[in-house]
Structures are given as structure tokens and as C-alpha cells.
Design a protein around this motif. Structure first.
Motif, PDB file in Angstrom:
ATOM      1  N   VAL A  73       0.764  -1.106   0.034  1.00 46.74           N
ATOM      2  CA  VAL A  73       0.002   0.133  -0.177  1.00 46.74           C
ATOM      3  C   VAL A  73       0.750   1.365   0.028  1.00 46.74           C
ATOM      4  CG1 VAL A  73      -1.661   1.326   1.336  1.00 46.74           C
ATOM      5  CG2 VAL A  73      -1.806  -1.277   1.281  1.00 46.74           C
ATOM      6  N   ALA A  74       0.868   2.082  -1.025  1.00 44.96           N
ATOM      7  CA  ALA A  74       1.542   3.318  -1.004  1.00 44.96           C
ATOM      8  C   ALA A  74       0.973   4.223   0.010  1.00 44.96           C
ATOM      9  CB  ALA A  74       1.402   4.149  -2.419  1.00 44.96           C
ATOM     10  N   PHE A  75       2.036   4.807   0.462  1.00 43.89           N
ATOM     11  CA  PHE A  75       1.719   5.911   1.527  1.00 43.89           C
ATOM     12  C   PHE A  75       2.685   6.859   1.887  1.00 43.89           C
ATOM     13  CE2 PHE A  75       4.818   4.923   4.944  1.00 43.89           C
ATOM     14  CZ  PHE A  75       5.169   3.654   4.696  1.00 43.89           C
ATOM     15  N   GLN A  76       2.377   8.284   2.087  1.00 44.20           N
ATOM     16  CA  GLN A  76       3.454   9.149   2.277  1.00 44.20           C
ATOM     17  C   GLN A  76       3.666   9.286   3.900  1.00 44.20           C
ATOM     18  OE1 GLN A  76       1.610  13.033   1.487  1.00 44.20           O
ATOM     19  NE2 GLN A  76       3.594  14.115   2.104  1.00 44.20           N
ATOM     20  N   SER A  77       4.887   9.359   4.386  1.00 48.01           N
ATOM     21  CA  SER A  77       5.224   9.462   5.570  1.00 48.01           C
ATOM     22  C   SER A  77       5.234  10.978   6.026  1.00 48.01           C
ATOM     23  CB  SER A  77       6.749   9.096   5.843  1.00 48.01           C
ATOM     24  OG  SER A  77       6.418   7.799   5.690  1.00 48.01           O
ATOM     25  N   ILE A  78       4.470  11.387   7.047  1.00 50.30           N
ATOM     26  CA  ILE A  78       4.543  12.662   7.714  1.00 50.30           C
ATOM     27  C   ILE A  78       5.398  12.608   9.091  1.00 50.30           C
ATOM     28  CG2 ILE A  78       3.339  14.652   8.306  1.00 50.30           C
ATOM     29  CD1 ILE A  78       2.228  14.128   5.505  1.00 50.30           C
ATOM     30  N   PHE A  79       6.563  13.054   8.830  1.00 51.48           N
ATOM     31  CA  PHE A  79       7.408  12.691  10.141  1.00 51.48           C
ATOM     32  C   PHE A  79       7.189  14.048  11.213  1.00 51.48           C
ATOM     33  CE2 PHE A  79      10.082  11.385   6.296  1.00 51.48           C
ATOM     34  CZ  PHE A  79      10.190  10.079   6.725  1.00 51.48           C
ATOM     35  N   THR A  80       6.895  13.115  12.057  1.00 49.11           N
ATOM     36  CA  THR A  80       6.430  14.128  13.548  1.00 49.11           C
ATOM     37  C   THR A  80       7.311  13.659  14.705  1.00 49.11           C
ATOM     38  OG1 THR A  80       4.283  13.558  12.588  1.00 49.11           O
ATOM     39  CG2 THR A  80       4.183  14.368  14.695  1.00 49.11           C
ATOM     40  N   GLY A  81       7.902  14.951  15.461  1.00 48.46           N
ATOM     41  CA  GLY A  81       8.731  14.723  16.374  1.00 48.46           C
ATOM     42  C   GLY A  81       7.964  13.993  17.722  1.00 48.46           C
ATOM     43  N   LEU A  82       8.848  13.206  18.457  1.00 49.97           N
ATOM     44  CA  LEU A  82       8.261  12.835  19.673  1.00 49.97           C
ATOM     45  C   LEU A  82       8.561  13.736  20.813  1.00 49.97           C
ATOM     46  CD1 LEU A  82       9.641   9.167  19.377  1.00 49.97           C
ATOM     47  CD2 LEU A  82       7.328   9.932  18.961  1.00 49.97           C
ATOM     48  N   ASP A  83       8.937  14.923  20.639  1.00 52.31           N
ATOM     49  CA  ASP A  83       9.170  15.949  21.687  1.00 52.31           C
ATOM     50  C   ASP A  83       7.943  16.556  21.893  1.00 52.31           C
ATOM     51  OD1 ASP A  83       9.553  18.036  23.398  1.00 52.31           O
ATOM     52  OD2 ASP A  83      11.310  19.077  22.049  1.00 52.31           O
ATOM     53  N   GLY A  84       7.376  16.456  23.295  1.00 55.72           N
ATOM     54  CA  GLY A  84       5.867  16.837  23.296  1.00 55.72           C
ATOM     55  C   GLY A  84       5.681  18.464  23.688  1.00 55.72           C
ATOM     56  N   THR A  85       6.721  19.237  23.529  1.00 53.14           N
ATOM     57  CA  THR A  85       6.763  20.494  23.695  1.00 53.14           C
ATOM     58  C   THR A  85       7.006  21.216  22.317  1.00 53.14           C
ATOM     59  OG1 THR A  85       9.192  20.741  23.999  1.00 53.14           O
ATOM     60  CG2 THR A  85       7.856  20.498  25.949  1.00 53.14           C
ATOM     61  N   SER A  86       7.334  20.520  21.386  1.00 56.76           N
ATOM     62  CA  SER A  86       7.687  21.339  20.075  1.00 56.76           C
ATOM     63  C   SER A  86       6.307  21.877  19.469  1.00 56.76           C
ATOM     64  CB  SER A  86       8.383  20.374  19.195  1.00 56.76           C
ATOM     65  OG  SER A  86       7.399  19.279  18.557  1.00 56.76           O
TER      66      SER A  86
END
Ligand SMILES: N[C@@H](CCC(=O)N[C@@H](CS)C(=O)NCC(=O)O)C(=O)O
Length: 219
Positions: free
Chosen positions: A25-38
């Protein structure tokens, strides 16, 4: 195209990446930080009010959070390359095994738990590390036993000759344990299954160090 809110270090997103790749299945990655404050992270709360990764954007009125819900959705929507195999009994065994990782292991070693131990409970690094390793061994011991109990057969993967949901959930847990230098010596079957999975393109393309954000910090 589907969009996956992901982070290379996220064990839960790793499961979903494997399933998407395996099913083609084709998908686009939306990279999202794990830093809760950003700021990026705060914006992410509009996508997933729980703030946890992953989330799968399907269409504007369907964004799925919780990796097990996403995996079930993918299994129902893309049944041609199934991750649940065999009869009802085998499918139940596969699901049980997967839940050891999803429900009983990952939540205890999640970043927010480790952060809480550090920031609110003043637990020093060596004790946090002992916590982390304890829960990994508490999972891998029984998982190894379940795999060892199988009837003889041509099982390159956890319970089957093809990857299943069990492998999808095991591999990210092993990958995380390796990253933290946990001794996997007592688990020869888990290590063998991991090697079999990692020989496949779908698993390689989902690995943390092959992701576009692999240079980003975890927190
Ligand atoms: N039960 C959730 C867990 C999601 C989760 O905890 N994701 C982690 C990354 S693996 C996360 O976003 N952690 C951020 C944090 O702990 O603050 C699922 O399976 O999707």
C-alpha cells in the motif's frame, strides 16, 4: 494517498510501516517529532488528540489512531496480502502473540513512561534502564516459549511460512531492544524469526534507520 504520521523511533509506527509495505500500500510519511513541547507536536494534537504516534490519515473525516486499530483497518481494507492466516485457532494464536507486544510491553516502555520516571519520579538512568530491560525480558521469555511450543513445520516466521501480525509486532520490539543493547542471547527463536523478517524488503523499508527522519532525535 494514505498519510502516515510517523517517527523512525516509534515502535507503534514501525508496526504500521511494516504492514503497509507488506501489503504493497502506497503511503506518504509525515515525520512528526516525539518531543511533547515542540510546535510541530502541538499541531499534531489536532490530528490525534492523544498526541501519540502513529496516526493514519485516510481521508479528511477518517484519521485512525492506535496502531492495532490501524492494523485491523489495513487487514480489512487490503485483504489480498493477509497478515492473519490459517484457521480460527491459528488466527487467535497470532493475535495473542501480537498483544504481548502491543498491550503488555510497549505501553510500559513508552517514551512518556520513561520520561515520567525520569522527570517526575527522579529515577536515575541505570534504574530506568533496568525497568526497560525487565519488561523486555518479561515479554520475550513467554514469546520464546510460545514459539518453541509450535508443532514442527516449515515456519520461517512466528507461526507461519509467511509473515503474520505476530511478526509485524515482534520485529519493532526486537529492533528497539537491540538499539538499547538488551541481551537477546536467551531467545534463539526470536532472533531467527527476526533475521527471516529482516531479509524481506517490506521489513527493511520499515526499519528505523531507513526512514527519512532517521537523523532526528527521539526527544
Ligand atoms: N497504543 C498506542 C501507543 C502509541 C504510542 O505510545 N506512540 C509513542 C511512540 S511508539 C509516542 O507517540 N510516544 C510519545 C510519548 O510517549 O510522548 C498505539 O499502539 O498506537
Amino acid at each position: 494517498m494514505l498519510k502516515l504520521f510517523t517517527h523512525h523511533r516509534s515502535v507503534s509506527a514501525h508496526r504500521v510501516r511494516i504492514a503497509l509495505n507488506y501489503k504493497g500500500v502506497a503511503f506518504q510519511s509525515i515525520f512528526t517529532g516525539l518531543d511533547g513541547t515542540s510546535d510541530e507536536r502541538k499541531q499534531y494534537l489536532e490530528v490525534n488528540p492523544q498526541g501519540l504516534i502513529p496516526a493514519l490519515w485516510v481521508e479528511n473525516d477518517l484519521i485512525i489512531s492506535q496502531s492495532s486499530a490501524i492494523l485491523e483497518y489495513l487487514e480489512e481494507r487490503y485483504p489480498d496480502r493477509p497478515l492473519l492466516h490459517g484457521d480460527i485457532a491459528l488466527r487467535a494464536r497470532i493475535r495473542s502473540f501480537a498483544q504481548i507486544a502491543i498491550a503488555d510491553t510497549h505501553p510500559l516502555n513508552n517514551l512518556r513512561v520513561l520520561r515520567y520516571l525520569r522527570d517526575e519520579m527522579d529515577v536515575p538512568y541505570d534504574r530506568r534502564r533496568a525497568w526497560f530491560e525487565h519488561w523486555i525480558h518479561a515479554a520475550f521469555g513467554p514469546m520464546e516459549s510460545l514459539l518453541a511450543e509450535q508443532p514442527a513445520g516449515d515456519f520461517s516466521f512466528c507461526f507461519t511460512a509467511r509473515p503474520s501480525l505476530a511478526d509485524v509486532c515482534l520485529v519493532p520490539q526486537v529492533s528497539m531492544a537491540e538499539r538499547y543493547g538488551v541481551n537477546l542471547g536467551p531467545y534463539p527463536i526470536i532472533r531467527r524469526v527476526y533475521r527471516a523478517c529482516m531479509a524481506l524488503g517490506a521489513f527493511q523499508a520499515a526499519a528505523p534507520d531507513t526512514q527519512g527522519d532517521s537523523a532526528a532525535p527521539a526527544h
